[in-house]
Scaffold this motif. Sequence first.
Motif, PDB file in Angstrom:
ATOM      1  N   THR A  84       0.889  -1.169   0.007  1.00 28.25           N
ATOM      2  CA  THR A  84       0.094   0.037  -0.007  1.00 28.25           C
ATOM      3  C   THR A  84       0.934   1.180   0.218  1.00 28.25           C
ATOM      4  O   THR A  84       1.766   1.537   1.010  1.00 28.25           O
ATOM      5  N   THR A  85       0.959   1.929  -1.160  1.00 26.98           N
ATOM      6  CA  THR A  85       1.591   3.158  -1.243  1.00 26.98           C
ATOM      7  C   THR A  85       0.836   4.363  -1.685  1.00 26.98           C
ATOM      8  O   THR A  85      -0.303   4.130  -2.286  1.00 26.98           O
ATOM      9  N   LEU A  86       1.435   5.456  -1.371  1.00 31.18           N
ATOM     10  CA  LEU A  86       0.908   6.707  -1.759  1.00 31.18           C
ATOM     11  C   LEU A  86       2.248   7.852  -2.466  1.00 31.18           C
ATOM     12  O   LEU A  86       2.851   8.110  -1.735  1.00 31.18           O
ATOM     13  N   THR A 116      -0.825   2.645  -4.948  1.00 29.05           N
ATOM     14  CA  THR A 116      -0.971   0.930  -5.184  1.00 29.05           C
ATOM     15  C   THR A 116      -1.262   0.355  -3.965  1.00 29.05           C
ATOM     16  O   THR A 116      -0.989   0.876  -2.785  1.00 29.05           O
ATOM     17  N   GLY A 117      -1.659  -1.066  -4.335  1.00 25.46           N
ATOM     18  CA  GLY A 117      -1.958  -1.985  -3.030  1.00 25.46           C
ATOM     19  C   GLY A 117      -3.215  -1.556  -2.339  1.00 25.46           C
ATOM     20  O   GLY A 117      -3.058  -1.839  -1.129  1.00 25.46           O
ATOM     21  N   TRP A 118      -4.362  -1.028  -2.778  1.00 27.26           N
ATOM     22  CA  TRP A 118      -5.427  -0.578  -1.987  1.00 27.26           C
ATOM     23  C   TRP A 118      -6.721  -1.617  -2.468  1.00 27.26           C
ATOM     24  O   TRP A 118      -6.505  -2.319  -3.550  1.00 27.26           O
ATOM     25  N   VAL A 119      -7.851  -1.793  -1.636  1.00 24.63           N
ATOM     26  CA  VAL A 119      -8.795  -2.665  -1.652  1.00 24.63           C
ATOM     27  C   VAL A 119      -9.580  -1.888  -2.707  1.00 24.63           C
ATOM     28  O   VAL A 119      -9.714  -0.894  -2.970  1.00 24.63           O
ATOM     29  N   THR A 120     -10.138  -2.843  -3.912  1.00 24.65           N
ATOM     30  CA  THR A 120     -10.635  -2.224  -4.992  1.00 24.65           C
ATOM     31  C   THR A 120     -12.137  -1.764  -5.007  1.00 24.65           C
ATOM     32  O   THR A 120     -12.401  -1.082  -5.836  1.00 24.65           O
ATOM     33  N   ASP A 121     -12.814  -2.320  -3.880  1.00 27.59           N
ATOM     34  CA  ASP A 121     -14.187  -1.745  -4.030  1.00 27.59           C
ATOM     35  C   ASP A 121     -14.538  -0.726  -2.935  1.00 27.59           C
ATOM     36  O   ASP A 121     -15.704  -0.544  -2.626  1.00 27.59           O
ATOM     37  N   ARG A 122     -13.500  -0.019  -2.285  1.00 26.27           N
ATOM     38  CA  ARG A 122     -13.755   0.974  -1.686  1.00 26.27           C
ATOM     39  C   ARG A 122     -13.025   2.311  -1.858  1.00 26.27           C
ATOM     40  O   ARG A 122     -11.838   2.135  -2.377  1.00 26.27           O
ATOM     41  N   PRO A 123     -13.608   3.453  -1.640  1.00 29.76           N
ATOM     42  CA  PRO A 123     -12.676   4.800  -1.885  1.00 29.76           C
ATOM     43  C   PRO A 123     -11.705   5.033  -1.001  1.00 29.76           C
ATOM     44  O   PRO A 123     -11.566   4.493   0.377  1.00 29.76           O
ATOM     45  N   VAL A 124     -10.575   5.835  -1.262  1.00 29.90           N
ATOM     46  CA  VAL A 124      -9.441   6.237  -0.598  1.00 29.90           C
ATOM     47  C   VAL A 124      -9.805   7.693  -0.300  1.00 29.90           C
ATOM     48  O   VAL A 124      -9.792   8.233  -1.181  1.00 29.90           O
ATOM     49  N   SER A 125      -9.719   8.035   1.036  1.00 30.00           N
ATOM     50  CA  SER A 125      -9.822   9.267   1.252  1.00 30.00           C
ATOM     51  C   SER A 125      -8.361   9.955   1.233  1.00 30.00           C
ATOM     52  O   SER A 125      -7.442   9.432   1.763  1.00 30.00           O
ATOM     53  N   LEU A 126      -8.171  11.190   0.545  1.00 30.75           N
ATOM     54  CA  LEU A 126      -7.143  11.883   0.613  1.00 30.75           C
ATOM     55  C   LEU A 126      -7.100  13.240   1.381  1.00 30.75           C
ATOM     56  O   LEU A 126      -8.358  14.076   1.230  1.00 30.75           O
ATOM     57  N   GLU A 148      -9.378  -2.449 -10.739  1.00 29.78           N
ATOM     58  CA  GLU A 148      -9.446  -4.135  -9.992  1.00 29.78           C
ATOM     59  C   GLU A 148      -8.178  -4.377  -9.758  1.00 29.78           C
ATOM     60  O   GLU A 148      -8.157  -5.431  -9.270  1.00 29.78           O
ATOM     61  N   ASN A 149      -7.041  -3.604 -10.007  1.00 32.10           N
ATOM     62  CA  ASN A 149      -5.926  -4.092  -9.545  1.00 32.10           C
ATOM     63  C   ASN A 149      -5.416  -3.388  -8.288  1.00 32.10           C
ATOM     64  O   ASN A 149      -4.066  -3.937  -7.894  1.00 32.10           O
TER      65      ASN A 149
END
Length: 208
Positions: A84-86, A116-126, A148-149
């Motif tokens: 999991t990276t940003l 990279t390395g985030w779960v595909t079906d949920r948003p990422v808050s920034l 999907e990746n």
Amino acid sequence: MTGGHRASAQHRFSGVTDVNHSDNAPASGTFSAPVRDLGISSEPFEITAELVAANLSFGGGQLPDEMMSAVERIWLDKDFTWPTTLAVTRIMLSVEPSPDTEPPQEVSSRVSILGTGWVTDRPVSLTWNNAFGFPSASIALPDAHPDENGFFGIEVVMKTTPRRHSDFVWEHNNQLALVGQQMDEDGQLEHSAVQRAIPPHAIWQWAR
């Protein structure tokens, strides 16, 4: 920066933000600025193996060219679990005349963010942290949506806020930090990542 940034589907995310002096500001100085609409919006961009490789680190430095073929093989391996990276891959500034303001110009930033390395079906808050002078010293950004990746690429566009040169903060731990968080189905923190020491010009316009 490496190519592959193909924008589509712009998302608007704006609000009026109070940027008066905050108790969270570092001791280096104080400032005040009017309440304004930051005009925040976002656009996804295409992610390529070359772009990911260009933003991987190796012993604290850039990934050697001879390892690119290994990255390409991993890129094609659907069973590989990415960390999991940003990462901020690019910052661009644009300037437009604004004769009725001081300084007499409007500066906007366009920040490209790779995950990279985030779960595909949920948003990422920034969120921008260390945004001293804003409420809670932070600025919420539009969510990113992993593919999907588990990758996402998002360009965030916002108007910068004038700030006196004497109030800029250059100390490593007090420069901007980009934080990404992803919650599980129960609302608990599942994944998080941060990139620190982002140049403050991403949100501040230099003013004498």
